[in-house]
Write a protein that holds these residues in place. Structure first.
Motif, short mmCIF file in Angstrom:
data_model
loop_
_atom_site.label_atom_id
_atom_site.label_comp_id
_atom_site.label_asym_id
_atom_site.label_seq_id
_atom_site.Cartn_x
_atom_site.Cartn_y
_atom_site.Cartn_z
N THR A 141 -1.05 19.32 3.03
CA THR A 141 -2.01 19.89 3.98
C THR A 141 -1.81 21.39 4.04
O THR A 141 -0.75 21.88 4.49
CB THR A 141 -1.82 19.28 5.38
OG1 THR A 141 -1.98 17.86 5.31
CG2 THR A 141 -2.84 19.85 6.35
N SER A 142 -2.80 22.12 3.57
CA SER A 142 -2.73 23.59 3.61
C SER A 142 -3.08 24.07 5.01
O SER A 142 -3.97 23.51 5.66
CB SER A 142 -3.68 24.20 2.58
OG SER A 142 -5.01 23.77 2.82
N ALA A 144 -4.50 26.33 8.22
CA ALA A 144 -5.77 27.02 8.48
C ALA A 144 -5.64 28.50 8.14
O ALA A 144 -4.59 29.12 8.37
CB ALA A 144 -6.17 26.83 9.93
N ALA A 145 -6.69 29.06 7.58
CA ALA A 145 -6.67 30.48 7.19
C ALA A 145 -7.09 31.36 8.36
O ALA A 145 -7.70 30.91 9.33
CB ALA A 145 -7.59 30.70 6.00
N ASP A 146 -6.76 32.65 8.25
CA ASP A 146 -7.11 33.61 9.31
C ASP A 146 -8.61 33.80 9.43
O ASP A 146 -9.11 34.23 10.49
CB ASP A 146 -6.45 34.96 9.02
CG ASP A 146 -4.92 34.87 9.09
OD1 ASP A 146 -4.43 33.94 9.78
OD2 ASP A 146 -4.25 35.69 8.44
N ASP A 147 -9.35 33.50 8.36
CA ASP A 147 -10.80 33.71 8.41
C ASP A 147 -11.52 32.54 9.06
O ASP A 147 -12.75 32.47 9.06
CB ASP A 147 -11.35 33.92 6.99
CG ASP A 147 -11.06 32.73 6.07
OD1 ASP A 147 -10.48 31.73 6.54
OD2 ASP A 147 -11.40 32.82 4.88
N GLY A 148 -10.77 31.61 9.64
CA GLY A 148 -11.38 30.48 10.33
C GLY A 148 -11.49 29.21 9.51
O GLY A 148 -11.95 28.18 10.02
N THR A 149 -11.10 29.28 8.23
CA THR A 149 -11.14 28.08 7.39
C THR A 149 -10.15 27.04 7.92
O THR A 149 -8.99 27.35 8.19
CB THR A 149 -10.77 28.42 5.93
OG1 THR A 149 -11.66 29.44 5.45
CG2 THR A 149 -10.87 27.20 5.05
N GLU A 150 -10.65 25.85 8.10
CA GLU A 150 -9.81 24.79 8.66
C GLU A 150 -8.77 24.31 7.64
O GLU A 150 -8.93 24.50 6.43
CB GLU A 150 -10.67 23.60 9.10
CG GLU A 150 -11.64 23.94 10.23
CD GLU A 150 -12.45 22.73 10.65
OE1 GLU A 150 -12.33 21.68 9.98
OE2 GLU A 150 -13.18 22.83 11.65
N GLN A 152 -6.85 21.98 5.17
CA GLN A 152 -7.37 21.04 4.19
C GLN A 152 -6.22 20.14 3.68
O GLN A 152 -5.14 20.63 3.35
CB GLN A 152 -8.00 21.77 3.01
CG GLN A 152 -9.18 22.66 3.38
CD GLN A 152 -10.39 21.84 3.79
OE1 GLN A 152 -10.63 20.76 3.27
NE2 GLN A 152 -11.16 22.37 4.75
#
Length: 213
Positions: A141-142, A144-150, A152
């Motif tokens: 499970t990666s 969440a990114a700072d750009d709002g990507t949940e 995955q």
């Protein structure tokens, strides 16, 4: 004339009658074949049985094996008969559950084992839900990114084998972990995830064979 014809029809067959001879041969042959079949089915053969769980890479020695006599019929050649039949330095090339016959196909040399051990930290519920020899999936499970990507989640290894379970110390000084065997071609991906301290889940496969510890 009619009486004579009737007597000829009712006349007992002679021993030289080819049909009688063929009939006797068929009866004798069927009896002999049945006797041979029953004899083979009743014969017992010595075969090795795993006394305790054996996972890929484990040496095959007397401590983990026991010799029993079973009726195997035509499957005799598919299983290892005695400890003397195990080649020197041989290891299990696949998981062998406790109580299972040792297949010839599961015996090989260390170089034939293409799995590599990796220790994965897990929660207590995970450590208690799997057993040595169980087939598990490894999911990454990666974050969440700072750009709002949940976050995955993706399956990293579809089939891994549990080798050992470390339940940690009784004082809670050491976390629980599961040592799993992963295919060599997936080792780099697993090590990268562990080095980056990202989430790697050990998921048991429902219905997969588990070995008693």
């Amino acid at each position: 004339m009619g009486a004579t014809a009737a007597m000829m029809r009712l006349r007992r067959p002679r021993w030289r009658d080819p049909r009688l001879i063929v009939g006797i041969v068929l009866v004798v042959a069927s009896v002999l074949m049945g006797a041979v079949l029953v004899s083979r089915l009743s014969e017992t053969t010595s075969v090795l049985v795993a006394r305790s769980a054996v996972v890929p890479g484990d040496p095959l020695d007397a401590a983990d094996l026991v010799v029993v006599d079973l009726r195997l019929g035509e499957q005799t050649g598919e299983y290892v008969g005695t400890l003397d039949a195990v080649p020197e330095g041989a290891v299990a090339t696949r998981a062998i559950p406790a109580g299972e016959l040792v297949p010839v196909s599961a015996v090989g040399q260390p170089a034939e084992v293409t799995l590599r051990p990796v220790v994965i930290p897990v929660e207590a519920s995970v450590a208690e839900s799997v057993a040595p020899g169980a087939t598990v999936e490894l999911w990454h499970t990666s974050p969440a990114a700072d750009d709002g990507t949940e976050a995955q989640a993706a399956m990293l290894v579809p089939e891994a084998v549990v080798r050992r379970i470390d339940e940690g110390s009784s004082l809670g000084m050491r976390s629980m972990s599961v040592e799993v065997l992963v295919p060599a071609e997936s080792l780099d991906e697993v090590l990268v995830v562990l080095s980056e301290d990202e989430r790697l889940d050990v998921i048991g496969v429902p219905g997969a064979q588990e070995l008693a510890p």
